[in-house]
Design an enzyme around this catalytic site. Structure first.
Site, PDB file in Angstrom:
ATOM      1  N   TYR A 153     -27.615  10.326  23.503  1.00  0.00           N
ATOM      2  CA  TYR A 153     -26.740  10.270  22.388  1.00  0.00           C
ATOM      3  C   TYR A 153     -26.608  12.102  22.367  1.00  0.00           C
ATOM      4  O   TYR A 153     -25.493  12.700  22.304  1.00  0.00           O
ATOM      5  CB  TYR A 153     -26.934   9.883  21.241  1.00  0.00           C
ATOM      6  CG  TYR A 153     -26.274  10.425  19.988  1.00  0.00           C
ATOM      7  CD1 TYR A 153     -24.869  10.008  19.868  1.00  0.00           C
ATOM      8  CD2 TYR A 153     -26.738  11.360  19.149  1.00  0.00           C
ATOM      9  CE1 TYR A 153     -24.130  10.588  18.666  1.00  0.00           C
ATOM     10  CE2 TYR A 153     -25.983  11.821  17.866  1.00  0.00           C
ATOM     11  CZ  TYR A 153     -24.848  11.341  17.964  1.00  0.00           C
ATOM     12  OH  TYR A 153     -23.831  11.713  16.574  1.00  0.00           O
ATOM     13  N   GLU A 200     -28.713  16.367  15.917  1.00  0.00           N
ATOM     14  CA  GLU A 200     -29.482  15.758  17.020  1.00  0.00           C
ATOM     15  C   GLU A 200     -29.662  16.638  18.308  1.00  0.00           C
ATOM     16  O   GLU A 200     -30.681  16.476  18.954  1.00  0.00           O
ATOM     17  CB  GLU A 200     -29.024  14.582  17.483  1.00  0.00           C
ATOM     18  CG  GLU A 200     -29.152  13.533  16.416  1.00  0.00           C
ATOM     19  CD  GLU A 200     -30.947  12.984  16.507  1.00  0.00           C
ATOM     20  OE1 GLU A 200     -31.051  12.602  17.575  1.00  0.00           O
ATOM     21  OE2 GLU A 200     -31.406  12.995  15.570  1.00  0.00           O
ATOM     22  N   SER A 231     -23.516  17.670  16.404  1.00  0.00           N
ATOM     23  CA  SER A 231     -24.630  16.980  15.654  1.00  0.00           C
ATOM     24  C   SER A 231     -25.741  17.689  15.688  1.00  0.00           C
ATOM     25  O   SER A 231     -26.165  18.455  16.744  1.00  0.00           O
ATOM     26  CB  SER A 231     -24.906  15.404  16.211  1.00  0.00           C
ATOM     27  OG  SER A 231     -25.930  15.007  15.859  1.00  0.00           O
TER      28      SER A 231
HETATM   29  P1  NAP Z   1     -19.358   6.147  12.652  1.00  0.00           P
HETATM   30  O1  NAP Z   1     -19.522   5.436  11.259  1.00  0.00           O
HETATM   31  O2  NAP Z   1     -20.301   5.229  13.445  1.00  0.00           O
HETATM   32  O3  NAP Z   1     -17.908   5.983  13.253  1.00  0.00           O
HETATM   33  C1  NAP Z   1     -17.654   6.299  14.629  1.00  0.00           C
HETATM   34  C2  NAP Z   1     -16.088   5.972  14.763  1.00  0.00           C
HETATM   35  O4  NAP Z   1     -15.842   6.245  16.232  1.00  0.00           O
HETATM   36  C3  NAP Z   1     -15.591   4.451  14.638  1.00  0.00           C
HETATM   37  O5  NAP Z   1     -14.373   4.626  13.837  1.00  0.00           O
HETATM   38  C4  NAP Z   1     -15.422   3.932  15.963  1.00  0.00           C
HETATM   39  O6  NAP Z   1     -14.524   2.843  16.099  1.00  0.00           O
HETATM   40  C5  NAP Z   1     -14.940   5.064  16.592  1.00  0.00           C
HETATM   41  N1  NAP Z   1     -15.071   5.067  18.101  1.00  0.00           N
HETATM   42  C6  NAP Z   1     -16.395   4.561  18.929  1.00  0.00           C
HETATM   43  N2  NAP Z   1     -16.193   4.392  20.189  1.00  0.00           N
HETATM   44  C7  NAP Z   1     -14.565   4.808  20.254  1.00  0.00           C
HETATM   45  C8  NAP Z   1     -13.935   4.861  21.585  1.00  0.00           C
HETATM   46  N3  NAP Z   1     -14.177   4.692  22.604  1.00  0.00           N
HETATM   47  N4  NAP Z   1     -12.614   5.253  21.119  1.00  0.00           N
HETATM   48  C9  NAP Z   1     -12.105   5.426  19.964  1.00  0.00           C
HETATM   49  N5  NAP Z   1     -12.773   5.247  18.807  1.00  0.00           N
HETATM   50  C10 NAP Z   1     -14.106   5.104  19.031  1.00  0.00           C
HETATM   51  O7  NAP Z   1     -19.870   7.588  12.658  1.00  0.00           O
HETATM   52  P2  NAP Z   1     -19.634   8.646  11.566  1.00  0.00           P
HETATM   53  O8  NAP Z   1     -21.072   8.659  10.748  1.00  0.00           O
HETATM   54  O9  NAP Z   1     -18.538   8.667  10.677  1.00  0.00           O
HETATM   55  O10 NAP Z   1     -19.671  10.010  12.137  1.00  0.00           O
HETATM   56  C11 NAP Z   1     -18.472  10.795  12.638  1.00  0.00           C
HETATM   57  C12 NAP Z   1     -18.790  11.300  13.983  1.00  0.00           C
HETATM   58  O11 NAP Z   1     -19.725  12.613  13.534  1.00  0.00           O
HETATM   59  C13 NAP Z   1     -19.447  10.959  14.911  1.00  0.00           C
HETATM   60  O12 NAP Z   1     -18.918  11.471  16.161  1.00  0.00           O
HETATM   61  C14 NAP Z   1     -20.891  11.084  14.713  1.00  0.00           C
HETATM   62  O13 NAP Z   1     -21.392  11.018  16.174  1.00  0.00           O
HETATM   63  C15 NAP Z   1     -20.824  12.472  14.312  1.00  0.00           C
HETATM   64  N6  NAP Z   1     -21.908  13.029  13.539  1.00  0.00           N
HETATM   65  C16 NAP Z   1     -22.333  12.024  12.568  1.00  0.00           C
HETATM   66  C17 NAP Z   1     -23.482  12.565  11.586  1.00  0.00           C
HETATM   67  C18 NAP Z   1     -23.833  11.733  10.404  1.00  0.00           C
HETATM   68  O14 NAP Z   1     -24.939  11.679   9.896  1.00  0.00           O
HETATM   69  N7  NAP Z   1     -22.959  10.880   9.927  1.00  0.00           N
HETATM   70  C19 NAP Z   1     -24.102  13.750  11.772  1.00  0.00           C
HETATM   71  C20 NAP Z   1     -23.583  14.505  13.046  1.00  0.00           C
HETATM   72  C21 NAP Z   1     -22.712  14.158  13.646  1.00  0.00           C
HETATM   73  P3  NAP Z   1     -14.866   1.542  15.728  1.00  0.00           P
HETATM   74  O15 NAP Z   1     -14.875   1.180  14.103  1.00  0.00           O
HETATM   75  O16 NAP Z   1     -13.845   0.771  16.218  1.00  0.00           O
HETATM   76  O17 NAP Z   1     -16.401   1.096  16.189  1.00  0.00           O
HETATM   77  O1  G4F Z   2     -30.458   6.961  10.220  1.00  0.00           O
HETATM   78  P1  G4F Z   2     -30.869   7.255  11.542  1.00  0.00           P
HETATM   79  O2  G4F Z   2     -30.887   5.940  12.676  1.00  0.00           O
HETATM   80  O3  G4F Z   2     -30.132   8.749  12.095  1.00  0.00           O
HETATM   81  P2  G4F Z   2     -30.587   9.588  13.277  1.00  0.00           P
HETATM   82  O4  G4F Z   2     -30.799   8.869  14.364  1.00  0.00           O
HETATM   83  O5  G4F Z   2     -31.120  10.757  12.623  1.00  0.00           O
HETATM   84  O6  G4F Z   2     -28.958   9.658  13.842  1.00  0.00           O
HETATM   85  C1  G4F Z   2     -27.965  10.355  12.628  1.00  0.00           C
HETATM   86  O7  G4F Z   2     -27.869  11.482  12.348  1.00  0.00           O
HETATM   87  C2  G4F Z   2     -27.424  12.215  13.276  1.00  0.00           C
HETATM   88  C3  G4F Z   2     -27.554  13.837  12.780  1.00  0.00           C
HETATM   89  O8  G4F Z   2     -28.751  14.471  12.943  1.00  0.00           O
HETATM   90  C4  G4F Z   2     -26.072  11.999  13.949  1.00  0.00           C
HETATM   91  F1  G4F Z   2     -25.694  12.767  14.953  1.00  0.00           F
HETATM   92  C5  G4F Z   2     -26.209  10.367  14.563  1.00  0.00           C
HETATM   93  O9  G4F Z   2     -24.693  10.149  14.859  1.00  0.00           O
HETATM   94  C6  G4F Z   2     -26.366   9.690  13.500  1.00  0.00           C
HETATM   95  O10 G4F Z   2     -25.502   9.652  12.255  1.00  0.00           O
HETATM   96  O11 G4F Z   2     -32.427   7.640  11.847  1.00  0.00           O
HETATM   97  C7  G4F Z   2     -33.017   8.452  11.007  1.00  0.00           C
HETATM   98  C8  G4F Z   2     -34.375   8.465  11.145  1.00  0.00           C
HETATM   99  C9  G4F Z   2     -34.987   8.402  12.603  1.00  0.00           C
HETATM  100  O12 G4F Z   2     -35.866   9.337  12.446  1.00  0.00           O
HETATM  101  C10 G4F Z   2     -35.663   6.926  12.818  1.00  0.00           C
HETATM  102  O13 G4F Z   2     -36.691   6.660  13.750  1.00  0.00           O
HETATM  103  O14 G4F Z   2     -34.901   7.265  10.368  1.00  0.00           O
HETATM  104  C11 G4F Z   2     -35.981   6.759  11.162  1.00  0.00           C
HETATM  105  N1  G4F Z   2     -36.036   5.375  10.959  1.00  0.00           N
HETATM  106  C12 G4F Z   2     -37.278   4.801  10.693  1.00  0.00           C
HETATM  107  N2  G4F Z   2     -37.212   3.326  10.447  1.00  0.00           N
HETATM  108  C13 G4F Z   2     -35.344   4.114  11.141  1.00  0.00           C
HETATM  109  C14 G4F Z   2     -35.801   3.071  10.810  1.00  0.00           C
HETATM  110  N3  G4F Z   2     -33.957   4.658  11.627  1.00  0.00           N
HETATM  111  C15 G4F Z   2     -33.091   3.430  11.759  1.00  0.00           C
HETATM  112  N4  G4F Z   2     -31.930   3.421  12.260  1.00  0.00           N
HETATM  113  N5  G4F Z   2     -33.853   2.090  11.332  1.00  0.00           N
HETATM  114  C16 G4F Z   2     -35.136   1.943  11.043  1.00  0.00           C
HETATM  115  O15 G4F Z   2     -35.415   0.806  10.663  1.00  0.00           O
END
Ligand code: NAP
Ligand code: G4F
Length: 318
Positions: A146, A124, A122
């Protein structure tokens, strides 16, 4: 027929990746975990998907699946993925998001080292890095449990590659979104809130920090990059990003404009939603992915926001 094992199949990325792998002719084995109520809304249209129970906390369950299916490719998408939850549950986050990957790699190393493994790293991990935009060589400065857990897993990817010769790669993905995003993340929360205001169900949307900046792309574009990384001759890590960042305020303004409204009449800032140790700005440089994978983001930010708002309105009107 090639076999792919996908953890996190019930999540946003799992659903897009599974669709794309099935279209490419793979047998896709999706890993879900036992819950008291089913949460298959993102994958229920995928009839060909094979679903098996396992948990990142449970080495034996991962080991058994790798041994049974001997997959060509493994995508580790499962994680506790919400930054604020990592502050309230730091140990669980370390176990799932950090050690979970190592359990999977141990299963691969012992049973089926020929498998190619993708790890969901990520942006992050860069946190408040002094380097901007961030590429594969930028300095890490993780600012949450995280991010620390993801960085641990990321370093273990590099260690298992070097020490054990596994084909394991990290995709350092910047924020990617879609109508399938979890409701707690800001893009979907905003899209959902705007739709509810539009339909007269609420008048206000409460948000945290509006000045934070993120590099937001479309999830379906990013899952294509994951697959490409495992088709390369050499295992390497890649940043995946659009290269353009926007503030949360930009997101809110555009989302309300989509439905002809002024965001200032409907948004309230709630100090309880501000983060400790906020990551102020993330913007990626995906030059390596462009040059080596031929990858380009197809959906631009304004189209992404429109797609998400329109999907919420349609969902709420059913
Ligand atoms: P998500 O929608 O939160 O999905 C997370 C998945 O992980 C869900 O299927 C969840 O299952 C499963 N999970 C959680 N804990 C588990 C465990 N202990 N054993 C088995 N499965 C488990 O995340 P996403 O947005 O698809 O992201 C996919 C991956 O990319 C994650 O690793 C996230 O951290 C990473 N990532 C995401 C972003 C982004 O912007 N989306 C960016 C960078 C990296 P349940 O449905 O049962 O909860
Ligand atoms: O949508 P967010 O919660 O995503 P965040 O924290 O950037 O993390 C996501 O992206 C990461 C990749 O860079 C992944 F690794 C991670 O698993 C996840 O998918 O928040 C984005 C921004 C933050 O700066 C937060 O402070 O939005 C700001 N924000 C402002 N108001 C809010 C809110 N975020 C959330 N969730 N809810 C609010 O009300």
């Amino acid at each position: 027929m090639r076999t792919a094992l996908v953890t996190g199949i019930t999540g946003q990325d799992g659903s897009y990746l599974a669709e794309q792998l099935l279209e490419r002719g793979y047998r896709v084995v999706g890993v879900h975990r036992r819950l008291s109520a089913e949460n298959h809304w993102r994958i229920e249209h995928l009839d060909a998907l094979v679903l098996r129970y396992a948990d990142l906390h449970d080495l034996g369950s991962l080991y058994d699946l790798v041994e049974e299916y001997r997959p060509d490719e493994i995508y580790n998408l499962a994680a506790q993925s919400f930054v604020p939850t990592s502050w309230t549950q730091p140990l669980l986050t370390a176990e799932a998001t950090g050690l979970g990957l190592v359990r999977l790699l141990e299963a691969v190393r012992r049973v089926h080292p020929a498998a190619r493994v993708y790890q969901a790293s990520s942006s992050e991990m860069f946190g408040n890095s002094p380097d901007c935009p961030q590429n594969e060589d930028s300095r890490f400065a993780p600012a949450s449990p995280y991010a620390c857990a993801k960085l641990y897993a990321h370093m273990m990817v590099q260690n298992y590659r070097q020490a054990h010769g596994l084909f394991v790669v990290s995709g350092i993905l910047f924020n990617h979104e879609s109508p399938r995003r979890g409701l707690e993340f800001v893009t979907r929360k905003v899209a959902h809130g705007v739709a509810r205001v539009h339909l007269g169900r609420v008048d206000k949307l409460r948000l945290g920090n509006l000045t934070a900046r993120r590099d937001w792309g479309f999830a379906g574009d990013y899952t294509q990059a994951m697959w490409s990384m495992l088709q390369q001759d050499r295992a390497r890590d890649f940043v995946v990003a659009t290269g353009v960042d926007h503030s949360v305020e930009d997101l809110v303004r555009l989302a309300f404009e989509t439905l002809g409204r002024d965001w200032r009449e409907h948004v309230e800032q709630d100090p309880r939603l501000f983060r400790r140790n906020e990551v102020v700005r993330l913007r990626g440089d995906a030059s390596r992915a462009r040059e080596s994978l031929g990858w380009e983001p197809r959906v631009q930010f304004p189209d992404l926001v429109r797609m998400m708002v329109e999907a919420e309105v349609a969902r709420l009107q059913v």
